[in-house]
Design an enzyme around this catalytic site. Structure first.
Site, PDB file in Angstrom:
ATOM      1  N   HIS A  93     -62.837 -84.909 -97.627  1.00  0.00           N
ATOM      2  CA  HIS A  93     -61.917 -84.746 -98.746  1.00  0.00           C
ATOM      3  C   HIS A  93     -61.613 -83.288 -99.066  1.00  0.00           C
ATOM      4  O   HIS A  93     -60.623 -83.014 -99.754  1.00  0.00           O
ATOM      5  CB  HIS A  93     -62.476 -85.444 -99.993  1.00  0.00           C
ATOM      6  CG  HIS A  93     -62.336 -86.934 -99.951  1.00  0.00           C
ATOM      7  ND1 HIS A  93     -63.270 -87.755 -99.349  1.00  0.00           N
ATOM      8  CD2 HIS A  93     -61.359 -87.756-100.404  1.00  0.00           C
ATOM      9  CE1 HIS A  93     -62.879 -89.007 -99.445  1.00  0.00           C
ATOM     10  NE2 HIS A  93     -61.721 -89.038-100.078  1.00  0.00           N
ATOM     11  N   GLY A  94     -62.420 -82.357 -98.612  1.00  0.00           N
ATOM     12  CA  GLY A  94     -62.099 -80.965 -98.894  1.00  0.00           C
ATOM     13  C   GLY A  94     -63.226 -80.013 -98.554  1.00  0.00           C
ATOM     14  O   GLY A  94     -64.391 -80.407 -98.483  1.00  0.00           O
TER      15      GLY A  94
END
Length: 461
Positions: A318-319
């Protein structure tokens, strides 16, 4: 260009559908592939489009090379492809994060590295990698490059998923029947998703913006919880709205785009929640990481290890931030707690299990949202003030914002219940659904035309 964009709604989509429906059946995949690359080019630019084209060509070629080869050679080709995919992710998404942390550990200063993340990179790389793994395991490689390009670059799901399996599209790509009823029902589904995005998610977005302006350390506990609940609903209707639009577009094209959400807030455990949320990503990690690592077949220690690996990479997917790793670790802790300690209790006590989930999930979305660890700590001292040192803050701030957003929050909670979905699915295609959706579509157009617009939240991943 996004689905909630006037250029897409009134220029690209009508022009594309006109061509797609007119061309003969044998040319539809070519129309889809060319239209999808054009869609991506208008939204992402030449650099990202060239990367998408290269990823498509390389995975197609490697899959073809695997056909009829020995297992060891197929494994070597697969590892080369996965290494190339990993390199792309690290170079564009994680290089700056890695250099920053290496610098902290070694006391070395690196020149800041900031590269714009190619649109949808995490989604289409996972989809392409899954296809190659399936071919390695024995699935038939696609011989037609145009058909494969139509699968990889299909614009309904290119930017934010759902993550497709080629086995689900092979038959439809080779032969599909386009019916007028499918076009109508698909557009209905698209409109529902558009309403979720424009009329709910985008209207809830200013609530979190107001909380940021106030400052996390100055929030009252009621306002901190109001913000967590509001963001939980905003994220759900933003991403679920996109997924419904993708499903609707797929149905209009005669192609099956799978459901990506299944009423997650009705779940009774964190484990069940993530079987209902972003279903295709969870299935990807289950089939290509969790089960190959042993899954739940080799004792508790092996199961815990497999889950730890899955949730570490789920967080990082996700990041590039330690808060995403922390988010994955917190969810892992609850999942292990449920699996080995309280799972049976939750199954036996329905009301308690629902309350437990609704208490746990909103704070985890706060971890997901705030990428600075200090700011995150400040927010949690307001969510749980007995852990903090700050003085009490008046709850009037919560009442002020609640007076503006109460009806959106209630509407969002209502639409999380099963009854609205059942009503819609039972009466799809009737005037009782079509007429309100027709009116709401134009309301959405008005909001899009009169606002600056909000990007889809998952487009950053």
């Amino acid at each position: 260009m996004s689905f909630a964009d006037l250029q897409f709604l009134f220029y690209f989509l009508p022009a594309f559908l006109a061509v797609y429906y007119i061309v003969p059946r044998g040319w539809k995949n070519a129309a889809l592939a060319l239209g999808s690359f054009a869609f991506y080019f208008f939204g992402a630019g030449a650099r990202d489009t060239l990367l998408l084209f290269a990823v498509t060509a390389v995975h197609y070629a490697l899959a073809r090379l695997m056909a009829g080869r020995t297992k060891s050679l197929r494994l070597a080709l697969l590892l080369c492809a996965l290494a190339a995919d990993l390199y792309c992710l690290v170079f564009f998404k994680y290089a700056g994060f890695i250099l920053e942390n290496v610098g902290i550990l070694t006391g070395t200063e690196f020149s800041p590295l900031s590269l714009a993340l190619p649109l949808g990179l995490s989604f289409y790389l996972f989809q392409s990698a899954g296809y190659l793994i399936d071919v390695f395991r024995g699935a038939e490689a696609e011989r037609n490059l145009i058909d494969y390009a139509a699968f990889t670059a299909a614009f309904p799901q290119l930017v934010m998923g759902p993550i497709l399996r080629y086995s689900d599209w092979r038959g439809a790509l080779k032969e599909r029947t386009l019916r007028r009823t499918d076009a109508g029902l698909g557009f209905e589904c698209f409109c529902v998703g558009l309403c979720f995005k424009v009329l709910l998610a985008d209207q809830l977005a200013p609530l979190w913006a107001a909380i940021e302006r106030i400052g996390y350390e100055y929030l009252s506990t009621p306002l901190a919880w109001l913000g967590a609940v509001g963001y939980s609903l905003q994220l759900y209707f933003d991403f679920h709205g996109y997924s419904l639009m993708a499903m609707g577009l797929g149905q209009m094209l005669g192609l099956p785009v799978p459901r990506n959400f299944d009423s997650p807030y009705l779940a009774r455990s964190v484990s069940e929640f993530y079987r209902r949320w972003h279903i295709t990503l969870g299935a990807w990690f289950r089939d290509y990481l969790y089960i190959p690592l042993g899954g739940s077949r080799h004792g508790k220690a092996r199961t815990a290890l497999a889950l730890a690996v899955v949730w570490f990479f789920t967080g990082l997917w996700h990041g590039a931030s330690w808060t995403f790793v922390l988010w994955g670790a917190v969810l892992l802790a609850f999942i292990l707690l449920e699996k080995f300690c309280i799972g049976g209790f939750l199954k036996r006590h329905a009301l308690f299990s629902h309350l437990y989930l609704l208490f746990v999930i909103p704070p985890t979305w706060v971890i997901f949202r705030i990428t600075d660890l200090r700011a995150l700590g400040a927010y949690f001292t307001r969510l749980f003030p007995f852990f903090g040192t700050h003085s009490a803050v008046s709850a009037q701030d919560a009442l002020k914002l609640l007076s503006s957003y109460w009806w959106l929050l209630l509407l969002g909670i209502f639409l999380c219940l099963p009854q609205p979905r059942r009503f819609y699915e039972k009466r799809r295609g009737s005037l009782l659904v079509e007429l309100p959706l027709f009116l709401l579509f134009w309301v959405c157009v008005y909001f899009i035309a009169t606002s600056s617009g909000n990007a889809f939240l998952y487009s950053h991943f």
